[in-house]
Design a protein around this motif. Structure first.
Motif, PDB file in Angstrom:
ATOM      1  N   GLN A 436       0.240  -4.553  -6.301  1.00 48.74           N
ATOM      2  CA  GLN A 436       1.682  -4.698  -6.628  1.00 48.74           C
ATOM      3  C   GLN A 436       2.642  -3.435  -6.203  1.00 48.74           C
ATOM      4  OE1 GLN A 436       0.557  -5.778 -11.016  1.00 48.74           O
ATOM      5  NE2 GLN A 436       2.143  -7.307 -10.539  1.00 48.74           N
ATOM      6  N   VAL A 437       1.973  -2.340  -6.494  1.00 48.32           N
ATOM      7  CA  VAL A 437       2.973  -1.135  -6.203  1.00 48.32           C
ATOM      8  C   VAL A 437       3.263  -1.127  -4.786  1.00 48.32           C
ATOM      9  CG1 VAL A 437       2.776   1.596  -5.837  1.00 48.32           C
ATOM     10  CG2 VAL A 437       1.885   0.133  -8.012  1.00 48.32           C
ATOM     11  N   LEU A 438       2.438  -1.591  -3.801  1.00 49.91           N
ATOM     12  CA  LEU A 438       2.640  -1.576  -2.253  1.00 49.91           C
ATOM     13  C   LEU A 438       3.836  -2.540  -1.920  1.00 49.91           C
ATOM     14  CD1 LEU A 438      -0.763  -1.148  -0.545  1.00 49.91           C
ATOM     15  CD2 LEU A 438       0.951   0.653  -1.067  1.00 49.91           C
ATOM     16  N   ARG A 439       3.548  -3.921  -2.581  1.00 48.35           N
ATOM     17  CA  ARG A 439       4.481  -4.734  -2.452  1.00 48.35           C
ATOM     18  C   ARG A 439       5.976  -4.422  -3.153  1.00 48.35           C
ATOM     19  NH1 ARG A 439       0.470  -9.745  -4.514  1.00 48.35           N
ATOM     20  NH2 ARG A 439      -0.527 -10.100  -2.595  1.00 48.35           N
ATOM     21  N   SER A 440       5.962  -3.696  -4.159  1.00 48.65           N
ATOM     22  CA  SER A 440       7.186  -3.202  -4.659  1.00 48.65           C
ATOM     23  C   SER A 440       7.855  -2.310  -3.525  1.00 48.65           C
ATOM     24  CB  SER A 440       6.909  -2.602  -5.923  1.00 48.65           C
ATOM     25  OG  SER A 440       6.525  -3.427  -6.875  1.00 48.65           O
ATOM     26  N   MET A 441       6.806  -1.154  -3.205  1.00 51.21           N
ATOM     27  CA  MET A 441       7.359  -0.419  -2.246  1.00 51.21           C
ATOM     28  C   MET A 441       8.217  -1.282  -0.703  1.00 51.21           C
ATOM     29  SD  MET A 441       4.609   2.744  -2.436  1.00 51.21           S
ATOM     30  CE  MET A 441       5.473   3.663  -1.197  1.00 51.21           C
ATOM     31  N   GLY A 442       7.154  -2.112  -0.145  1.00 53.81           N
ATOM     32  CA  GLY A 442       7.622  -2.844   0.650  1.00 53.81           C
ATOM     33  C   GLY A 442       8.855  -3.674   0.570  1.00 53.81           C
ATOM     34  N   ALA A 443       9.249  -4.357  -0.503  1.00 52.58           N
ATOM     35  CA  ALA A 443      10.387  -4.987  -0.979  1.00 52.58           C
ATOM     36  C   ALA A 443      11.701  -3.960  -1.145  1.00 52.58           C
ATOM     37  CB  ALA A 443      10.393  -5.649  -2.404  1.00 52.58           C
ATOM     38  N   ALA A 444      11.249  -2.514  -1.226  1.00 50.08           N
ATOM     39  CA  ALA A 444      12.608  -1.594  -1.342  1.00 50.08           C
ATOM     40  C   ALA A 444      12.647  -1.015  -0.086  1.00 50.08           C
ATOM     41  CB  ALA A 444      12.073  -0.738  -2.574  1.00 50.08           C
ATOM     42  N   ASP A 445      11.700  -1.544   0.992  1.00 45.58           N
ATOM     43  CA  ASP A 445      12.034  -0.795   2.433  1.00 45.58           C
ATOM     44  C   ASP A 445      11.657   0.597   2.320  1.00 45.58           C
ATOM     45  OD1 ASP A 445      12.540  -0.805   5.084  1.00 45.58           O
ATOM     46  OD2 ASP A 445      14.495  -0.362   4.977  1.00 45.58           O
ATOM     47  N   LEU A 446      10.793   0.974   1.401  1.00 44.54           N
ATOM     48  CA  LEU A 446       9.912   2.318   1.420  1.00 44.54           C
ATOM     49  C   LEU A 446       8.598   2.322   2.580  1.00 44.54           C
ATOM     50  CD1 LEU A 446       9.400   3.401  -2.393  1.00 44.54           C
ATOM     51  CD2 LEU A 446      11.569   3.866  -0.538  1.00 44.54           C
ATOM     52  N   ILE A 447       8.333   1.338   2.582  1.00 48.38           N
ATOM     53  CA  ILE A 447       7.178   1.016   3.415  1.00 48.38           C
ATOM     54  C   ILE A 447       7.126  -0.263   4.251  1.00 48.38           C
ATOM     55  CG2 ILE A 447       5.542   2.573   2.541  1.00 48.38           C
ATOM     56  CD1 ILE A 447       4.246   0.284   1.343  1.00 48.38           C
ATOM     57  N   GLU A 448       6.715  -0.292   5.323  1.00 51.06           N
ATOM     58  CA  GLU A 448       6.369  -1.590   6.182  1.00 51.06           C
ATOM     59  C   GLU A 448       5.073  -1.783   6.918  1.00 51.06           C
ATOM     60  OE1 GLU A 448       8.824  -1.803  10.095  1.00 51.06           O
ATOM     61  OE2 GLU A 448      10.056  -0.852   8.444  1.00 51.06           O
ATOM     62  N   GLN A 449       4.679  -3.007   7.304  1.00 45.62           N
ATOM     63  CA  GLN A 449       3.402  -3.087   8.019  1.00 45.62           C
ATOM     64  C   GLN A 449       3.650  -3.064   9.543  1.00 45.62           C
ATOM     65  OE1 GLN A 449       0.584  -5.916   6.249  1.00 45.62           O
ATOM     66  NE2 GLN A 449      -1.283  -4.474   6.785  1.00 45.62           N
ATOM     67  N   ALA A 450       2.956  -2.347  10.349  1.00 45.99           N
ATOM     68  CA  ALA A 450       3.146  -2.377  11.753  1.00 45.99           C
ATOM     69  C   ALA A 450       2.172  -3.521  12.106  1.00 45.99           C
ATOM     70  CB  ALA A 450       2.831  -1.158  12.368  1.00 45.99           C
ATOM     71  N   PRO A 451       2.502  -4.022  13.373  1.00 46.05           N
ATOM     72  CA  PRO A 451       1.422  -5.343  13.864  1.00 46.05           C
ATOM     73  C   PRO A 451       0.269  -5.063  13.918  1.00 46.05           C
ATOM     74  CG  PRO A 451       3.679  -4.688  15.257  1.00 46.05           C
ATOM     75  CD  PRO A 451       3.625  -3.771  14.346  1.00 46.05           C
ATOM     76  N   GLU A 452      -0.343  -3.819  14.102  1.00 44.41           N
ATOM     77  CA  GLU A 452      -1.720  -3.780  14.189  1.00 44.41           C
ATOM     78  C   GLU A 452      -2.278  -3.382  12.833  1.00 44.41           C
ATOM     79  OE1 GLU A 452       0.545   0.400  15.393  1.00 44.41           O
ATOM     80  OE2 GLU A 452       0.870  -1.867  15.639  1.00 44.41           O
ATOM     81  N   GLY A 453      -1.313  -3.637  11.784  1.00 40.15           N
ATOM     82  CA  GLY A 453      -1.996  -3.482  10.350  1.00 40.15           C
ATOM     83  C   GLY A 453      -1.645  -2.165   9.520  1.00 40.15           C
ATOM     84  N   GLU A 454      -1.343  -1.064  10.137  1.00 37.50           N
ATOM     85  CA  GLU A 454      -1.015   0.178   9.422  1.00 37.50           C
ATOM     86  C   GLU A 454       0.223   0.035   8.668  1.00 37.50           C
ATOM     87  OE1 GLU A 454      -1.431   3.589  11.929  1.00 37.50           O
ATOM     88  OE2 GLU A 454      -3.651   3.975  11.546  1.00 37.50           O
ATOM     89  N   LEU A 455       0.064   0.773   7.587  1.00 36.83           N
ATOM     90  CA  LEU A 455       1.437   0.921   6.677  1.00 36.83           C
ATOM     91  C   LEU A 455       2.026   2.124   7.472  1.00 36.83           C
ATOM     92  CD1 LEU A 455      -0.020   0.630   3.064  1.00 36.83           C
ATOM     93  CD2 LEU A 455       1.034  -1.172   4.449  1.00 36.83           C
ATOM     94  N   ILE A 456       3.619   2.057   7.517  1.00 38.96           N
ATOM     95  CA  ILE A 456       4.346   3.000   8.149  1.00 38.96           C
ATOM     96  C   ILE A 456       5.621   3.012   7.164  1.00 38.96           C
ATOM     97  CG2 ILE A 456       3.680   2.916  10.505  1.00 38.96           C
ATOM     98  CD1 ILE A 456       6.187   1.180  11.132  1.00 38.96           C
ATOM     99  N   LEU A 457       6.301   4.277   7.483  1.00 40.23           N
ATOM    100  CA  LEU A 457       7.692   4.177   6.266  1.00 40.23           C
ATOM    101  C   LEU A 457       8.756   3.322   6.874  1.00 40.23           C
ATOM    102  CD1 LEU A 457       7.682   8.256   6.352  1.00 40.23           C
ATOM    103  CD2 LEU A 457       6.898   6.569   4.616  1.00 40.23           C
ATOM    104  N   GLY A 458       9.206   2.761   5.802  1.00 35.22           N
ATOM    105  CA  GLY A 458      10.438   1.965   6.183  1.00 35.22           C
ATOM    106  C   GLY A 458      11.682   2.861   6.334  1.00 35.22           C
ATOM    107  N   LEU A 459      12.718   2.402   6.502  1.00 35.32           N
ATOM    108  CA  LEU A 459      14.015   2.963   6.823  1.00 35.32           C
ATOM    109  C   LEU A 459      14.249   4.089   5.531  1.00 35.32           C
ATOM    110  CD1 LEU A 459      16.406   0.806   8.820  1.00 35.32           C
ATOM    111  CD2 LEU A 459      15.170   3.066   9.538  1.00 35.32           C
ATOM    112  N   GLN A 460      14.302   3.280   4.257  1.00 39.10           N
ATOM    113  CA  GLN A 460      14.430   3.799   3.013  1.00 39.10           C
ATOM    114  C   GLN A 460      13.458   5.012   2.653  1.00 39.10           C
ATOM    115  OE1 GLN A 460      16.732   4.457   0.922  1.00 39.10           O
ATOM    116  NE2 GLN A 460      16.654   4.084  -1.042  1.00 39.10           N
TER     117      GLN A 460
END
Length: 699
Positions: A436-460
């Motif tokens: 749930q924390v990861l999904r919240s962070m994704g919704a806030a553009d803190l993180i995003e998932q790269a095509p190869e599956g790794e989490l990377i930083l979003g713009l925010q």
């Protein structure tokens, strides 16, 4: 160092370090020799082999404390030629380069600078900390139960991972309300591996509570009682070295200004200074030097001088108003009487307002005095608040997820989970909550998932990590820097309408505002006869423990007058007790005041907050007044009937938490989903079990 013998705590600690393998918590009063107890055996172990990387890491909560300990450790290490380094925001590049070129010995650092090392120098960490043997945490009680403490726990857990032999941890604390909770905080998975070494020795105490009754006023203009307070402070601390604590920076500035004006009127030398976190480094260090000098100096100060910074021989301590906790009272008392044979001395000054004809019943009980007396009684009983070692820190988890991703350049969700939870410090976060924390962070553009599956930083997330503010897990408010010519005086919080041609009181001196540059975040000032108290953010206090409120009730209905009250404070206590008798508070918890009903449950802040929420859930309009709940224009039978219905059917703690409009409390809470914020608020701010038990007993 002119020592003639070691203290019992030091002897026991030396044997524990040299002969055992446990982690240690050293608990002793301020100036009890804890630093030497920890470092004497550590440095003895390092004397023959201190190169090839930092061998002992000292982590302290304040830069000033680190600077102070740096001086002490340099003296300890001089003969053995063990290098001592420090790293925090005020340390220049030359000192940092020297550490990387010749890593070894001891490094003194703040948690935020440890974070900075992980983000900016990750490739150098194996060389810098690869041979680390010891970690010393100073002022442990200042970390437990806080976002900053959770940050430190996570950084330490990450530091331990991948090591065949993890470094031993020694934690130092002057106040320790619950040894078991402290063990769990230091080693969540193996608390049995933590040994607590305590100093059972006592010392004499001189203690006085003085009372003041200001006329009811609507502005900050000083009254005759304020002037009497300042005159009493001057008499008590003139020609002595002392610390006078207050619960807000605004109050410190007011008192420092009044003391300066009093000295001018009396034509005496003003020996009062001021020290708090919004003053410039130069201002703070000048005050610390004055305290360490041979000349007497007394300082109005915030908690910046509550911790173990060496400011010379403090002969007496003052406290304006009741402190937020018994732990703080013990800590502050311990700053005085540090020389052998000297008594610790504290004067607590309680300022109440004269209740008006239509004053609340709570005000007629003089709550500040009640809390001061209750905390004093609990301190004399040897009690202080247990640490909150089991809080849920999702805001810090958000920050640490960003940290792990930034350090590695990207990481799978599984790798982050293992780093921070499976082998990390967030042991009370399960996999579902983490997702749930990861999904919240994704919704806030803190993180995003790269095509190869790794989490990377979003713009925010990139913007947050690049900010200097990122290294601190706690909230830092935007402040305007105040300059007189090229000299920085300090900083104040930005407020609407702040502009030129105004006045300011800062560093205990009066200034006229020449210019406000919001774009640069600067205020230019010049000395002035006029002055206005500035606004400082973050002046609120912490939750009050239930035991304190229980003791306040006992004090209110007791018959004796404590001998440490002066005549004014004793008279205020008598008046408060008379008001309680008149209202019949000893016989009942609910009283009618005009058309209102007032409930005195005598419970801690969390239970009272929960009771207020339950009352609103039951359809009652309620207002929290200090330690009472007021129901406007509702009679007692109606209140009791609504509360009795809650015993038949009440909401779950999550349903109740959802009814509170403001739930975000920590730095990154606003990035969490509403569901997570509700869960967090329920866990950290409410006590449904305690509230229902209170209803059973009192309704």
């Amino acid at each position: 160092m002119r020592w003639t013998e070691l203290r019992p705590l030091q002897i026991e600690t030396i044997h524990a370090v040299l002969d055992g393998q446990e982690d240690l918590i050293l608990s002793a009063p301020t100036a009890g020799g804890k630093t030497e107890a920890a470092f004497l055996p550590i440095l003895s172990q390092l004397a023959e082999d201190f190169a090839g990387g930092v061998r002992a890491l000292y982590i302290g909560p304040l830069k000033a404390l680190i600077n102070d300990q740096f001086r002490r450790l340099e003296e300890l290490c001089a003969l053995a030629q063990i290098p001592v380094h420090r790293w925090h925001g005020d340390i220049g590049q030359a000192a940092r380069r020297a550490l990387f070129e010749r890593p070894g010995g001891v490094l003194l650092i703040t948690p935020e600078s440890v974070e900075s090392l992980r983000i900016n120098y990750a490739h150098r960490l194996p060389l810098l900390l690869g041979r680390l043997e010891y970690v010393v945490i100073d002022e442990l009680h200042a970390f437990i139960g806080t976002e900053r403490g959770a940050h430190l726990q996570s950084l330490l857990a990450r530091l331990m991972q991948g090591r065949a032999v993890p470094p031993r941890v020694l934690a130092l604390s002057a106040t320790l309300g619950d040894a078991e909770a402290a063990r769990r905080w230091l080693s969540p998975r193996t608390p049995e591996r933590v040994r607590v070494v305590t100093d059972a020795s006592g010392r004499d105490v001189r203690y006085l509570i003085q009372g003041y009754l200001r006329p009811a006023s609507v502005d900050d203009e000083p009254t005759d009682e304020d002037r009497r307070l300042v005159a009493d402070l001057t008499r008590a601390f003139i020609n002595r070295t002392g610390l006078i604590f207050a619960n807000s920076r605004k109050q410190l500035e007011l008192l420092a200004d009044l003391a300066a004006r009093h000295a001018e009127q009396e034509r005496i030398t003003n020996r009062f200074r001021i020290h708090h976190g919004s003053l410039s480094k130069a201002e703070r260090e000048a005050t610390e030097d004055a305290l360490r000098s041979d000349s007497p100096a007394t300082t109005f100060c915030s908690s910046t001088l509550e911790l173990g910074i060496d400011v010379g021989n403090v002969q007496a301590v003052g406290q304006i108003g009741a402190p937020w906790s018994v732990s703080a009272l013990i800590q502050r008392l311990g700053r005085s009487g540090r020389r052998e044979g000297e008594a610790a001395e504290l004067r607590l000054y309680v300022v109440e307002e004269e209740p008006m004809v239509d004053a609340r019943l709570v005000d007629r009980l003089f709550p500040e005095l009640l809390q001061a007396v209750a905390m004093t009684e609990l301190m004399l009983q040897g009690w202080c608040e247990p640490p909150e070692a089991d809080r849920l820190h999702l805001s810090t988890l958000v920050q640490q997820v960003l940290s792990v991703i930034a350090e590695r350049g990207g990481a799978t969700a599984g790798r982050v989970f293992d780093t921070l939870i499976t082998f990390g410090a967030f042991i009370n976060v399960d996999e579902a909550c983490f997702v749930q924390v990861l999904r919240s962070m994704g919704a806030a553009d803190l993180i995003e998932q790269a095509p190869e599956g790794e989490l990377i930083l979003g713009l925010q997330g990139e913007r947050i990590v690049r900010s200097l503010d990122f290294y601190a897990a706690f909230v830092t408010d935007r402040e305007l820097q105040v300059f007189h010519g090229p000299h920085r005086i300090g900083s104040v919080s930005e407020t609407p309408g702040m502009g030129g041609d105004g006045f300011l009181i800062l560093a205990g001196r009066r200034w006229r505002i020449l210019e406000v540059d919001l774009e640069r975040g600067e205020i230019l000032v010049e000395p002035s006869r006029g002055g206005k108290l500035p606004y400082f953010a973050g002046a609120g206090g912490s939750d009050i423990h239930p035991r304190v409120r229980e003791e306040m009730r006992r004090v209110l209905f007791d018959m004796g007058i404590p001998r440490y009250l002066d005549s004014h404070a004793a008279e205020l206590l008598r008046r408060g007790r008379a008001a309680a008798r008149e209202a019949g508070l000893a016989e009942r918890a609910f009283v009618a005041v005009g058309r209102d009903t007032v409930w005195f449950p005598w419970v801690g802040s969390r239970i009272q907050r929960t009771l207020a929420g339950l009352c609103r859930f039951a359809g009652l309009e309620v207002c929290e007044d200090e330690f009472a709940l007021t129901f406007a224009k509702v009679d007692e039978p109606a209140v009791r009937g609504a509360l009795a219905s809650l015993l038949q059917r009440h909401p779950s703690v999550l349903e109740l938490a959802a009814t509170f409009p403001v739930k975000a409390q920590a730095k990154y809470d606003s990035f969490l989903s509403e569901e997570l914020q509700t869960r967090l608020f329920a866990h950290n701010a409410l006590d449904l079990e305690g509230a229902i038990e209170t209803l059973r007993q009192q309704v």
